[in-house]
Design an enzyme around this catalytic site. Structure first.
Site, short mmCIF file in Angstrom:
data_model
loop_
_atom_site.label_atom_id
_atom_site.label_comp_id
_atom_site.label_asym_id
_atom_site.label_seq_id
_atom_site.Cartn_x
_atom_site.Cartn_y
_atom_site.Cartn_z
N LYS A 195 -9.60 -2.25 1.88
CA LYS A 195 -9.18 -1.09 2.65
C LYS A 195 -9.98 0.15 2.24
CE LYS A 195 -6.21 -3.54 4.68
NZ LYS A 195 -6.45 -3.90 6.08
N SER A 228 -1.23 -3.48 10.37
CA SER A 228 -0.97 -4.42 9.29
C SER A 228 0.28 -5.25 9.59
CB SER A 228 -0.75 -3.65 7.99
OG SER A 228 -1.83 -2.76 7.78
N GLY A 242 0.41 -19.98 19.24
CA GLY A 242 -0.62 -20.70 20.01
C GLY A 242 -0.60 -20.34 21.49
N ARG A 287 0.85 -1.19 0.00
CA ARG A 287 0.00 0.00 0.00
C ARG A 287 0.88 1.24 0.00
NH1 ARG A 287 -1.78 0.94 4.34
NH2 ARG A 287 -1.16 -0.82 5.62
N CYS A 311 0.91 -7.51 11.79
CA CYS A 311 1.29 -7.70 13.20
C CYS A 311 0.63 -8.94 13.78
CB CYS A 311 0.91 -6.48 14.03
SG CYS A 311 1.99 -5.08 13.74
N LYS A 341 -2.62 -10.43 12.95
CA LYS A 341 -4.08 -10.58 13.11
C LYS A 341 -4.52 -11.95 12.60
CE LYS A 341 -6.01 -6.88 11.25
NZ LYS A 341 -4.81 -6.11 10.90
N THR A 342 -4.00 -12.35 11.42
CA THR A 342 -4.43 -13.62 10.84
C THR A 342 -4.00 -14.77 11.76
OG1 THR A 342 -4.25 -12.62 8.66
CG2 THR A 342 -4.38 -15.02 8.73
N ASN A 343 -2.77 -14.71 12.28
CA ASN A 343 -2.30 -15.77 13.19
C ASN A 343 -3.19 -15.86 14.44
OD1 ASN A 343 -0.21 -16.24 11.46
ND2 ASN A 343 1.37 -15.31 12.74
N TYR A 378 -1.32 -3.63 -6.89
CA TYR A 378 -1.14 -4.31 -5.60
C TYR A 378 -2.48 -4.38 -4.84
CZ TYR A 378 -0.36 -5.21 -0.76
OH TYR A 378 -0.49 -5.74 0.49
N GLY A 402 -3.84 -4.27 -1.80
CA GLY A 402 -4.34 -3.27 -0.85
C GLY A 402 -4.74 -1.96 -1.50
N SER A 458 4.69 -10.36 0.35
CA SER A 458 3.99 -11.27 -0.59
C SER A 458 2.72 -11.78 0.11
CB SER A 458 4.89 -12.41 -1.01
OG SER A 458 5.46 -13.05 0.11
N ARG A 459 1.73 -12.13 -0.68
CA ARG A 459 0.40 -12.37 -0.11
C ARG A 459 -0.25 -13.64 -0.64
NH1 ARG A 459 -1.92 -8.33 3.49
NH2 ARG A 459 -0.28 -6.79 3.66
N ASP A 485 -9.37 -9.50 9.41
CA ASP A 485 -8.85 -8.16 9.09
C ASP A 485 -9.83 -7.02 9.36
OD1 ASP A 485 -6.69 -6.57 8.08
OD2 ASP A 485 -7.77 -6.33 6.20
N ASN A 504 -0.44 -17.62 22.78
CA ASN A 504 -1.25 -16.42 23.05
C ASN A 504 -2.60 -16.80 23.66
OD1 ASN A 504 0.80 -14.84 22.11
ND2 ASN A 504 -0.03 -14.63 20.05
N HIS A 523 -10.54 -1.99 11.80
CA HIS A 523 -9.46 -2.85 11.28
C HIS A 523 -9.21 -3.93 12.32
CE1 HIS A 523 -5.04 -2.92 9.62
NE2 HIS A 523 -5.79 -3.82 9.04
C1 OXD Z 1 -3.14 -4.39 5.47
C2 OXD Z 1 -3.76 -5.61 4.91
O1 OXD Z 1 -2.25 -3.80 4.85
O2 OXD Z 1 -4.62 -6.19 5.58
O3 OXD Z 1 -3.54 -4.01 6.59
O4 OXD Z 1 -3.44 -5.99 3.78
MN MN Z 2 -5.19 -5.13 7.36
#
Ligand code: OXD
Ligand code: MN
Length: 601
Positions: free
Chosen positions: A225, A267, A510, A86, A269, A271-273, A216, A218, A384-385, A294, A512, A245
């Protein structure tokens, strides 16, 4: 690999599902006249359409097919190396006045911006196909759900939108024929993917987004977003709900008691985990399920906050994803996944730094160059995503499609902080919680272009995503608090605190669950805590640390409040508020003074 590809010509029955809503038809007509595409492709979201678009993308070198045995029905895309994250410096909020956009956004005048962007879009789709992508954000039968249309000249965008949103006929049905119905207009063109002609502009009053010059995710998956957060937050304030967010997870005890928690981290940090956490063996019988990873749209019902995930898929950071860090993500991306900017192995599998197992002896890196373990460059871009349907997630929450959403018991804020901020603490009340969110900070990551690792204030992880004046956004949070008779408790976490040796003190992932368990205990009024100047802190015995390989000193360091560090932190809070130029509500200034006073008690 191509980012920009010439027009495609579908057979009869594909690309011809025109909406019947006259307002949509008029808008498409207007953008078509401006951008002058070779043809218009009206998407319906069908399987047949998807197969056709994938086949054309392979022919045109927009996608590479991955090894069918190793990653079935999955593809790799490479974006232009100048276009991998982004770009906040060319992201604009175009409100009638600069004050409406506020001190944290780039602002530009709507009329001037339309005129500049329309100039750049003039003839921009010549020789290309213009795709019209109808989509909804939110579960099909939710009152929070909204309709959007994205016009794009990128097949990669269409294929990604099909994963990330509920796309196609479902949106046409939801919109109906009322020409006055609310829907979001999104225009995207790759132009020539030139960083000097790259702009991501939002017109909140018009419910419109124009994004040009980037491919890209984002910047160009306008549902995410741009709509769900920037325009979404503007609409949310106007209409009395919240667009945040935040991940949303469910946590169920062995006795079957279930809570939902929403958490805002900046972003990249984790969140997905966190949303896909698998409890360690010690928590036998506990279950964590994912509602979203997200974005959360939340509204008040019966005095409580209810949340839906507006998205339909995950657009996650790949590097570092492994069976150790996130087994559920690994299972999710084993098939039906669209990868961007990871490395390609000699047998057409994907690879990235941090994947389980040994690195391949040879691969093609994200730029398309030869790579070996001796190479100085990373094989996969740090940002990379993967784009993968949420249905792939083995831990998907059963209520993810529930229109009324899930009731939120706790909100967690968090950032990446090497020092100062304890592992976890709880706000004294809602407004104190808003203060924790408003002053949160994190070390910057590769999710946006710019320096990585610099601490920046990122209120509620919304700094790059709040579509209006941040002072009004804080006020909106406090107004929501006044309307909640049963508000969620608010917490702050920091998984990233480091010891004197520079190593992380907390194992994370885990483990956490141990922090989450204390959060739940507090919600159930069974968890102990000590009063500290920053909030309610667990003592070491309030946290379940059994069977965890961690020494007393590390636990003390994780939970410690270092007064010297906090003096610096308090000064930074003040500097941040001052930098916002007088928009910070009185109540938050008061919260800051009370915090200072508690340190002086
Ligand atoms: C971000 C994303 O950049 O979720 O926050 O892709
Ligand atoms: Mn995000």
């Amino acid at each position: 690999m191509k980012n920009i590809a010439p027009a495609i010509f579908p057979p009869n029955g594909i690309g011809d599902t025109k909406p019947t809503n006259q307002a949509v038809l008029d808008w498409v007509h207007e953008i078509g006249n401006l951008t002058k595409p070779e043809n218009i492709f009206w998407c319906d979201g069908s399987e047949r359409e998807n197969e056709f678009l994938i086949a054309e993308s392979l022919k045109q070198n927009v996608l590479i097919k991955l090894n069918e045995k190793k990653v079935p029905r999955s593809y790799l895309h490479r974006s232009n190396p100048n276009d991998v994250a982004r770009v906040e410096k060319v992201t604009f909020i175009c409100t009638p006045t600069k004050e409406e956009a506020g001190p944290t956004n780039n602002w530009s005048d709507p009329a001037d911006t339309y005129s500049k962007l329309y100039g750049l879009l003039n003839g921009a789709m010549g020789g290309r196909t213009m795709f019209v992508v109808p989509y909804i954000m939110g579960p099909p039968d939710s009152p929070l759900t909204k309709v959007g249309f994205e016009i794009t000249d990128s097949k990669y965008v269409v294929l990604s939108m099909r994963i990330m949103t509920r796309m196609g006929k479902i949106a046409l049905k939801r919109l109906g024929n009322d020409p006055k119905a609310e829907w979001n207009r999104g225009v995207h063109s790759l132009l020539d993917v030139d960083p000097d002609r790259r702009f991501i502009c939002h017109f909140p009053q018009d419910n419109t987004i124009i994004s040009i010059g980037s491919g890209y995710g984002g910047n160009v998956l306008l549902s995410k977003k741009c709509f769900a957060l920037r325009i979404g937050s503007y609409l949310a304030r106007k209409q009395g709900w919240m667009a945040e967010h935040m991940l949303i997870l469910g946590v169920e005890s062995p006795e079957g008691r279930k809570h939902y928690v929403a958490a805002a981290f900046p972003s990249a940090c984790g969140k997905t985990n966190f949303a896909m956490l698998i409890p360690p063996a010690h928590f036998n019988g506990w279950k964590v399920t994912t509602v979203g990873d997200d974005i959360a749209w939340m509204e008040i019902r019966d005095g409580r906050l209810f949340a839906v995930n507006p998205e339909n898929g995950y657009f996650g950071v790949v590097p570092g994803t492994s069976y150790k860090s996130n087994p559920n993500a690994m299972k999710s991306i084993e098939h039906d996944t669209l990868y961007t900017n990871v490395a390609l192995t000699d047998d057409n599998d994907v690879w990235w730094e941090g994947k389980d197992g040994a690195p391949p002896k040879h691969a093609i890196d994200w730029r398309g160059n030869d790579w070996t373990p001796d190479s100085k460059e990373k094989a996969a871009h740090p940002n990379s995503r993967f784009a993968t349907p949420m249905r792939n997630n083995p831990a998907l929450d059963p209520d993810v499609e529930k229109g009324e959403g899930v009731p939120i018991s706790a909100i967690i804020f968090g950032g990446r902080r090497s020092d100062t901020v304890p592992l976890v603490y709880e706000a004294f009340d809602w407004n104190h919680g808003v203060y924790l969110g408003a002053t949160m900070a994190s070390e910057t990551t590769a999710a946006a272009t710019g320096t990585v690792g610099k601490v920046r204030r990122d209120p509620m992880a919304m700094l790059p995503f709040c579509g209006y004046n941040i002072g009004d956004y804080f006020r909106h949070w406090m107004d929501i608090g006044k309307r909640l008779t049963n508000p969620p408790l608010i917490f702050n976490v920091n998984w990233f605190r480091k010891g004197e040796n520079g190593k992380f003190l907390w194992p994370g992932f885990g483990e956490n669950m141990r922090v989450l368990k204390w959060v739940i205990d507090r919600c159930e009024q069974t968890g102990g805590a000590l009063k500290s100047p920053v909030g309610w802190l667990p003592s070491p015995h309030d946290l379940d640390l059994e069977e965890l390989d961690i020494d007393h000193k590390s636990v003390a360091d994780l939970l410690g409040i270092d007064h010297e560090e906090w003096q610096k932190e308090l000064a930074e809070h003040k500097m941040f508020f001052d930098s916002l130029g007088g928009v910070v509500p009185e109540e938050l200034q008061k919260q800051r003074e009370q915090l200072v006073a508690r340190f002086n008690e």
